[in-house]
Motif scaffolding. Structure first.
Motif, PDB file in Angstrom:
ATOM      1  N   CYS A  85       0.928   8.863   1.277  1.00  0.00           N
ATOM      2  CA  CYS A  85      -0.601   9.163   1.070  1.00  0.00           C
ATOM      3  C   CYS A  85      -0.750   9.629  -0.496  1.00  0.00           C
ATOM      4  CB  CYS A  85      -0.742  10.636   1.749  1.00  0.00           C
ATOM      5  SG  CYS A  85      -1.072  10.245   3.574  1.00  0.00           S
ATOM      6  N   LEU A  86      -1.352   8.836  -1.177  1.00  0.00           N
ATOM      7  CA  LEU A  86      -1.739   8.943  -2.703  1.00  0.00           C
ATOM      8  C   LEU A  86      -2.813   9.962  -2.760  1.00  0.00           C
ATOM      9  CD1 LEU A  86      -1.880   5.351  -4.064  1.00  0.00           C
ATOM     10  CD2 LEU A  86       0.229   6.719  -3.408  1.00  0.00           C
ATOM     11  N   ALA A  87      -2.171  11.308  -3.388  1.00  0.00           N
ATOM     12  CA  ALA A  87      -3.150  12.436  -3.260  1.00  0.00           C
ATOM     13  C   ALA A  87      -3.374  12.862  -4.712  1.00  0.00           C
ATOM     14  CB  ALA A  87      -2.854  13.687  -2.506  1.00  0.00           C
ATOM     15  N   GLY A  88      -4.238  12.212  -5.730  1.00  0.00           N
ATOM     16  CA  GLY A  88      -4.449  12.353  -7.079  1.00  0.00           C
ATOM     17  C   GLY A  88      -3.051  12.030  -7.756  1.00  0.00           C
ATOM     18  N   TYR A  89      -2.564  10.909  -7.352  1.00  0.00           N
ATOM     19  CA  TYR A  89      -1.416  10.322  -8.064  1.00  0.00           C
ATOM     20  C   TYR A  89      -2.125   9.148  -9.289  1.00  0.00           C
ATOM     21  CZ  TYR A  89       3.023   7.901  -8.817  1.00  0.00           C
ATOM     22  OH  TYR A  89       4.163   7.466  -9.546  1.00  0.00           O
ATOM     23  N   MET A  90      -1.866   9.793 -10.410  1.00  0.00           N
ATOM     24  CA  MET A  90      -2.460   8.897 -11.463  1.00  0.00           C
ATOM     25  C   MET A  90      -1.648   7.957 -12.197  1.00  0.00           C
ATOM     26  SD  MET A  90      -5.237  10.628 -11.182  1.00  0.00           S
ATOM     27  CE  MET A  90      -6.216   9.887 -12.515  1.00  0.00           C
ATOM     28  N   ARG A  91      -1.240   7.249 -11.370  1.00  0.00           N
ATOM     29  CA  ARG A  91      -0.376   6.097 -11.625  1.00  0.00           C
ATOM     30  C   ARG A  91      -0.833   4.726 -10.709  1.00  0.00           C
ATOM     31  NH1 ARG A  91       2.113   5.684 -16.798  1.00  0.00           N
ATOM     32  NH2 ARG A  91       3.618   7.528 -16.900  1.00  0.00           N
ATOM     33  N   ILE A  92      -1.200   3.788 -11.228  1.00  0.00           N
ATOM     34  CA  ILE A  92      -1.077   2.393 -10.466  1.00  0.00           C
ATOM     35  C   ILE A  92       0.174   2.138  -9.885  1.00  0.00           C
ATOM     36  CG2 ILE A  92      -1.891  -0.030 -10.539  1.00  0.00           C
ATOM     37  CD1 ILE A  92      -3.907   0.584 -12.717  1.00  0.00           C
ATOM     38  N   ASP A  99       4.501  -3.537  -1.220  1.00  0.00           N
ATOM     39  CA  ASP A  99       5.270  -4.450  -0.415  1.00  0.00           C
ATOM     40  C   ASP A  99       6.248  -3.556   0.409  1.00  0.00           C
ATOM     41  OD1 ASP A  99       5.685  -7.173   0.760  1.00  0.00           O
ATOM     42  OD2 ASP A  99       7.753  -7.112  -0.187  1.00  0.00           O
ATOM     43  N   ALA A 100       6.785  -2.556  -0.088  1.00  0.00           N
ATOM     44  CA  ALA A 100       7.889  -1.658   0.542  1.00  0.00           C
ATOM     45  C   ALA A 100       7.293  -1.023   1.734  1.00  0.00           C
ATOM     46  CB  ALA A 100       8.327  -0.718  -0.629  1.00  0.00           C
ATOM     47  N   PHE A 101       6.011  -0.704   1.710  1.00  0.00           N
ATOM     48  CA  PHE A 101       5.260   0.032   2.544  1.00  0.00           C
ATOM     49  C   PHE A 101       3.864  -0.497   2.942  1.00  0.00           C
ATOM     50  CE2 PHE A 101       7.857   3.031   0.332  1.00  0.00           C
ATOM     51  CZ  PHE A 101       8.506   3.614   1.118  1.00  0.00           C
ATOM     52  N   VAL A 137     -11.581   6.586   1.903  1.00  0.00           N
ATOM     53  CA  VAL A 137     -10.190   6.570   2.096  1.00  0.00           C
ATOM     54  C   VAL A 137      -9.883   5.231   2.310  1.00  0.00           C
ATOM     55  CG1 VAL A 137      -8.243   7.401   3.378  1.00  0.00           C
ATOM     56  CG2 VAL A 137     -10.295   9.024   2.849  1.00  0.00           C
ATOM     57  N   HIS A 138      -8.826   4.389   1.783  1.00  0.00           N
ATOM     58  CA  HIS A 138      -8.552   3.207   2.077  1.00  0.00           C
ATOM     59  C   HIS A 138      -6.968   3.029   1.851  1.00  0.00           C
ATOM     60  CE1 HIS A 138      -7.679   2.069  -2.166  1.00  0.00           C
ATOM     61  NE2 HIS A 138      -8.477   3.400  -2.477  1.00  0.00           N
ATOM     62  N   PHE A 139      -6.567   1.854   2.332  1.00  0.00           N
ATOM     63  CA  PHE A 139      -5.449   1.323   2.354  1.00  0.00           C
ATOM     64  C   PHE A 139      -5.268   0.785   1.077  1.00  0.00           C
ATOM     65  CE2 PHE A 139      -5.701   0.573   7.083  1.00  0.00           C
ATOM     66  CZ  PHE A 139      -4.445   1.111   7.460  1.00  0.00           C
ATOM     67  N   VAL A 140      -3.831   0.822   0.408  1.00  0.00           N
ATOM     68  CA  VAL A 140      -3.970   0.552  -0.787  1.00  0.00           C
ATOM     69  C   VAL A 140      -3.072  -0.955  -0.824  1.00  0.00           C
ATOM     70  CG1 VAL A 140      -2.239   0.969  -2.827  1.00  0.00           C
ATOM     71  CG2 VAL A 140      -3.334   2.496  -1.765  1.00  0.00           C
ATOM     72  N   ASP A 141      -3.479  -1.876  -1.714  1.00  0.00           N
ATOM     73  CA  ASP A 141      -2.930  -3.194  -1.708  1.00  0.00           C
ATOM     74  C   ASP A 141      -2.648  -3.439  -3.218  1.00  0.00           C
ATOM     75  OD1 ASP A 141      -5.306  -3.970  -2.927  1.00  0.00           O
ATOM     76  OD2 ASP A 141      -6.054  -5.029  -1.258  1.00  0.00           O
ATOM     77  N   GLU A 142      -2.468  -4.533  -3.637  1.00  0.00           N
ATOM     78  CA  GLU A 142      -1.996  -4.743  -5.018  1.00  0.00           C
ATOM     79  C   GLU A 142      -3.299  -4.894  -6.073  1.00  0.00           C
ATOM     80  OE1 GLU A 142       0.917  -6.964  -2.499  1.00  0.00           O
ATOM     81  OE2 GLU A 142      -1.145  -6.842  -2.403  1.00  0.00           O
ATOM     82  N   MET A 144      -6.551  -2.690  -7.872  1.00  0.00           N
ATOM     83  CA  MET A 144      -7.001  -1.178  -7.969  1.00  0.00           C
ATOM     84  C   MET A 144      -8.263  -0.915  -7.238  1.00  0.00           C
ATOM     85  SD  MET A 144      -7.920   0.933 -11.137  1.00  0.00           S
ATOM     86  CE  MET A 144      -9.230   0.096 -11.891  1.00  0.00           C
ATOM     87  N   ASP A 145      -8.358   0.193  -6.181  1.00  0.00           N
ATOM     88  CA  ASP A 145      -9.128   0.538  -5.361  1.00  0.00           C
ATOM     89  C   ASP A 145      -9.873  -0.560  -4.707  1.00  0.00           C
ATOM     90  OD1 ASP A 145      -8.826   3.054  -6.381  1.00  0.00           O
ATOM     91  OD2 ASP A 145     -10.208   2.857  -8.040  1.00  0.00           O
ATOM     92  N   HIS A 146      -9.108  -1.472  -3.883  1.00  0.00           N
ATOM     93  CA  HIS A 146      -9.295  -2.722  -3.502  1.00  0.00           C
ATOM     94  C   HIS A 146      -9.121  -2.612  -1.848  1.00  0.00           C
ATOM     95  CE1 HIS A 146      -8.716  -6.913  -2.326  1.00  0.00           C
ATOM     96  NE2 HIS A 146      -9.962  -6.941  -2.973  1.00  0.00           N
ATOM     97  N   GLY A 147      -7.962  -1.892  -1.302  1.00  0.00           N
ATOM     98  CA  GLY A 147      -7.826  -2.224  -0.045  1.00  0.00           C
ATOM     99  C   GLY A 147      -8.772  -1.985   1.201  1.00  0.00           C
ATOM    100  N   VAL A 148      -8.444  -2.286   2.405  1.00  0.00           N
ATOM    101  CA  VAL A 148      -9.458  -2.170   3.414  1.00  0.00           C
ATOM    102  C   VAL A 148      -9.601  -0.842   3.575  1.00  0.00           C
ATOM    103  CG1 VAL A 148      -9.449  -2.203   5.966  1.00  0.00           C
ATOM    104  CG2 VAL A 148      -8.322  -4.103   4.668  1.00  0.00           C
ATOM    105  N   ILE A 149     -11.108  -0.650   3.538  1.00  0.00           N
ATOM    106  CA  ILE A 149     -11.615   0.630   3.772  1.00  0.00           C
ATOM    107  C   ILE A 149     -11.617   1.437   5.335  1.00  0.00           C
ATOM    108  CG2 ILE A 149     -14.001   1.883   3.821  1.00  0.00           C
ATOM    109  CD1 ILE A 149     -14.821   0.110   1.650  1.00  0.00           C
ATOM    110  N   ILE A 150     -10.949   2.575   5.213  1.00  0.00           N
ATOM    111  CA  ILE A 150     -10.845   3.049   6.635  1.00  0.00           C
ATOM    112  C   ILE A 150     -11.985   3.923   7.229  1.00  0.00           C
ATOM    113  CG2 ILE A 150      -9.192   4.679   7.919  1.00  0.00           C
ATOM    114  CD1 ILE A 150      -7.208   4.044   5.923  1.00  0.00           C
ATOM    115  N   LEU A 151     -12.568   4.750   6.089  1.00  0.00           N
ATOM    116  CA  LEU A 151     -13.734   5.567   6.308  1.00  0.00           C
ATOM    117  C   LEU A 151     -14.366   5.912   4.979  1.00  0.00           C
ATOM    118  CD1 LEU A 151     -13.481   8.804   6.027  1.00  0.00           C
ATOM    119  CD2 LEU A 151     -12.134   8.784   7.975  1.00  0.00           C
TER     120      LEU A 151
END
Length: 202
Positions: A85-92, A99-101, A137-142, A144-151
């Motif tokens: 869970c990225l919770a204010g992690y200010m790195r891309i 790929d690891a997760f 809240v979304h899944f993270v992909d390669e 930025m701010d792009h992965g599948v939206i959960i809610l």
């Protein structure tokens, strides 16, 4: 027991919201296994230590993404986390990290994506004249701010709002949305295809 790995760079308010959700039973069978930060002085790290949660600073300054993410991947694997869970992690994070997760990294963003990605989303919304804001809240992909939206949770932008007041009201929604999304994902009762996250009917 579901094990969470939390990455943060600052005060860790979403981390603490997740911890509260575990404590009050909204995330049963779940524990925070480790908290990691790229900032040694991040208040969220001390908050984790005060709660007796393993918490570590992993420096990243000056390193390319592929190298800076390797010790994070190793630490999360060592902690045997089920969800990151990225919770204010200010790195891309790098593609290697993703790929690891794969499909096991979540992020919360202070806008109704795909509107206003990146930094200063609240300022972007006000400058654009948007009438509705919120969080995603979304899944993270390669990307930025792009992965599948959960809610998503929405709020009305008031005429009197400033970036600070809007940020505070959105953050309150994040604190509700993130634990709710984690519960959805950990349940496994969903399908995600063609960018649509669909909760399975019982």
């Amino acid at each position: 027991m579901n094990r969470l790995g939390i990455l943060l760079s600052g005060r860790g308010s979403n981390f603490l919201a997740i911890h509260r959700a575990i404590q009050d039973g909204r995330l049963p069978g779940t524990e925070i296994a480790v908290v990691l930060s790229n900032k040694s002085a991040a208040p969220g790290l001390q908050a984790a230590r005060d709660l007796n949660i393993p918490a570590h600073h992993i420096p990243t300054a000056g390193l390319p993404p592929e190298e800076r993410d390797l010790p994070y991947i190793a630490a999360l694997r060592e902690a045997k986390v089920d969800l990151v869970c990225l919770a204010g992690y200010m790195r891309i994070i790098s593609p290697a990290f993703v790929d690891a997760f794969r499909d096991r990294i979540l992020n919360v963003h202070p806008s109704l994506l795909p509107a206003f990605p990146g930094l200063e989303s609240q300022t972007q919304a006000l400058e654009f004249g948007a009438k509705i804001a919120g969080c995603t809240v979304h899944f993270v992909d390669e990307k930025m701010d792009h992965g599948v939206i959960i809610l998503q949770k929405a709020i009305t932008i008031e005429d009197s709002d400033t970036p600070d007041t809007l940020s505070a009201r959105i953050l309150a929604e994040e604190h509700q949305a993130y634990p709710e999304a984690i519960a959805h994902v950990l349940s496994g009762q969903y399908t995600a295809q063609n960018r649509r996250y669909i909760k399975n009917k019982n």
